[in-house]
Design a protein around this motif. Sequence first.
Motif, mmCIF file in Angstrom:
data_model
loop_
_atom_site.group_PDB
_atom_site.id
_atom_site.type_symbol
_atom_site.label_atom_id
_atom_site.label_comp_id
_atom_site.label_asym_id
_atom_site.label_seq_id
_atom_site.Cartn_x
_atom_site.Cartn_y
_atom_site.Cartn_z
ATOM 1 N N ASN A 142 0.856 -1.187 0.000
ATOM 2 C CA ASN A 142 0.000 0.000 0.000
ATOM 3 C C ASN A 142 0.893 1.239 0.000
ATOM 4 O OD1 ASN A 142 -1.708 2.166 0.706
ATOM 5 N ND2 ASN A 142 -3.138 0.773 1.699
ATOM 6 N N ALA A 143 1.096 1.857 -1.165
ATOM 7 C CA ALA A 143 2.010 2.994 -1.297
ATOM 8 C C ALA A 143 1.560 4.206 -0.478
ATOM 9 C CB ALA A 143 2.174 3.364 -2.767
ATOM 10 N N PRO A 144 0.274 4.595 -0.516
ATOM 11 C CA PRO A 144 -0.136 5.746 0.309
ATOM 12 C C PRO A 144 0.102 5.514 1.802
ATOM 13 C CG PRO A 144 -1.798 5.288 -1.348
ATOM 14 C CD PRO A 144 -0.828 4.147 -1.386
ATOM 15 N N MET A 145 -0.129 4.288 2.282
ATOM 16 C CA MET A 145 0.102 4.009 3.698
ATOM 17 C C MET A 145 1.582 4.148 4.044
ATOM 18 S SD MET A 145 -1.107 3.369 6.650
ATOM 19 C CE MET A 145 -2.816 2.833 6.377
ATOM 20 N N ALA A 149 3.161 6.762 6.701
ATOM 21 C CA ALA A 149 3.976 6.219 7.793
ATOM 22 C C ALA A 149 5.330 6.917 7.855
ATOM 23 C CB ALA A 149 4.152 4.714 7.614
ATOM 24 N N ILE A 150 5.929 7.217 6.708
ATOM 25 C CA ILE A 150 7.220 7.912 6.702
ATOM 26 C C ILE A 150 7.064 9.335 7.212
ATOM 27 C CG2 ILE A 150 9.021 8.834 5.188
ATOM 28 C CD1 ILE A 150 8.859 6.291 3.562
ATOM 29 N N VAL A 151 5.957 9.992 6.883
ATOM 30 C CA VAL A 151 5.713 11.340 7.422
ATOM 31 C C VAL A 151 5.599 11.279 8.946
ATOM 32 C CG1 VAL A 151 4.102 13.282 7.487
ATOM 33 C CG2 VAL A 151 4.647 12.179 5.301
ATOM 34 N N LEU A 504 -6.313 11.899 10.640
ATOM 35 C CA LEU A 504 -7.499 11.592 9.844
ATOM 36 C C LEU A 504 -7.122 10.928 8.524
ATOM 37 C CD1 LEU A 504 -9.633 14.815 10.471
ATOM 38 C CD2 LEU A 504 -9.990 12.521 11.441
ATOM 39 N N LEU A 505 -6.043 11.418 7.889
ATOM 40 C CA LEU A 505 -5.597 10.799 6.640
ATOM 41 C C LEU A 505 -5.151 9.357 6.866
ATOM 42 C CD1 LEU A 505 -3.535 13.701 4.994
ATOM 43 C CD2 LEU A 505 -5.713 12.768 4.202
ATOM 44 N N THR A 506 -4.430 9.136 7.937
ATOM 45 C CA THR A 506 -3.965 7.777 8.243
ATOM 46 C C THR A 506 -5.141 6.858 8.551
ATOM 47 O OG1 THR A 506 -1.931 8.728 9.153
ATOM 48 C CG2 THR A 506 -2.409 6.432 9.692
ATOM 49 N N LEU A 507 -6.109 7.385 9.307
ATOM 50 C CA LEU A 507 -7.301 6.599 9.628
ATOM 51 C C LEU A 507 -8.072 6.257 8.364
ATOM 52 C CD1 LEU A 507 -8.727 5.506 12.180
ATOM 53 C CD2 LEU A 507 -10.157 7.564 12.136
#
Length: 518
Positions: A142-145, A149-151, A504-507
């Motif tokens: 999952n590239a967006p995840m 996670a790196i942020v 919120l983005l991560t959720l």
Amino acid sequence: MLTHVGSSGYVFAVTQRQPVPNIAAGLLARPAWQRCAVFLLLGGLAGLGQAPLDIWPATILALAILLYLHSKTTAPRPAVLHVWLFGIGYFAFSLRWIIEPFLVDIARHGWMAPFAICLMAAGAALFWAVAAWCACRVSLRNAPMLGLAIVIAEVTRSLILTGFPWALLGHVWISTGLAQLAAFGGPHLLSLISMIAAWALVSLAGRFRVIGIVTLGLLVTVSFVLRPGPADPVAADAPVVRIVQPNALQHQKWDPAYRDVFLNRLVTLTGQGATPDLVVWPETSVPYLLNYIEDDLSLFSEAVRGAPLVFGVQRADTERRFYNSLVVMDAGGRVQSIYDKQHLVPFGEYIPGAGLLGRVGAAGLARNLGSGFTSGDVPGPIDLPGIGAAIPLICYEGIFAEELTDGGDRARLLLLITNDAWFGQAAGPYQHLAQARLRAIEQGLPMVRAANTGISAMIDAKGRILSQLGLDRDGALDVALPPALPPTLYAQFGDWPFLAVLFLLTLGCYGLSRREGD
């Protein structure tokens, strides 16, 4: 090639369409040492976006390739390894200046330089490796995840173990209009934008192509709209600040044969020309303890001719604890206020754990390690006569955005004194200056930056450098102090609004990954 006989009797040659080779699969199938080399090189490519090169497209391209290859990786272990290697390459190149302090006395300390850069790069990259492991636990490939996670790892790196927010992914935007967004969400918002741009680039090759095109177009538009133009003329009655740069080389700075040479240079440069409204000298510009310079203060007073003077000096208290200090001297040659550096450099200004060693019975080892400087406990701002309140920052303190937002009364300016001679002429001084520009944007305040060997500068509240003295030059800048802007969102609330958005983005990304998994 196949042949086909048509109804008219002619023979046609039909060429079969060859499948497009899968470059990602080919790379990931190569021997381990080749894959390791590729990811290390990709990380180095990402580092090109940091000052002084500022090649931000290289950073975004490298991050996009990392995200794309992650989306094709079929197992967590290689995914984590790839991200760690990428991080090592990124930090090794971005933090290459870390070897410079060990070269000041190369005979004694030069052997430690390779270990320092390797350990620093591997340690910083470990935050990214942990982020990759967490992302894989949620959703493999999952590239967006992974990007989110790196942020989160970059935020953590900025805070944990006293923090080290140097070479953040968002710093690549400091030379662009997108840097102005730091006034809303600070440096970590810029890191998120780096990952959004990388994901948008990856999406051009997938089913979200339209969204990627729109996202990239939006980022370009925002950068163009927010990019500040030339600075407005400063008001005629604005106070004039003289920033003095003595160019005291690090290997000579504390040499008894040179100390007075550099001090006399400071005094001479200060006493030239018209009298300014404020004079600022760099960190530890006075090479003696504050406790023993009463006679020198009268000499300084003659040079400034009635203007207040800010200078860096070391001092000791009655218990023989030493401090790295910023001193404000009033027009009468008296010490008006003292600010002691609060965020010290681990292993540079103090040895972590030295006090603990003494308390657990290893007093001898603690003495051998040394206790270094003591942290100050009285925060700013400080008052500058005729100017107003200033947020004082000594060198390393200028890289911590979150420590400037204490919710107190609004200051008139940021005041940073530093000794970047430790960094030589490598990338360090330029990256430190770039972060100073970002602090000005975040707070909406101008910054006076006095550096021992450069780069000294006057920076306005939009991060524009109005005037500067380059590396390895001695001289003085007389610059009118630009105005402060109204308090920015970041100055009022710090990182909390951004952290809420990141949560919120991560959720949401987690929810989508669970849904697709179902």
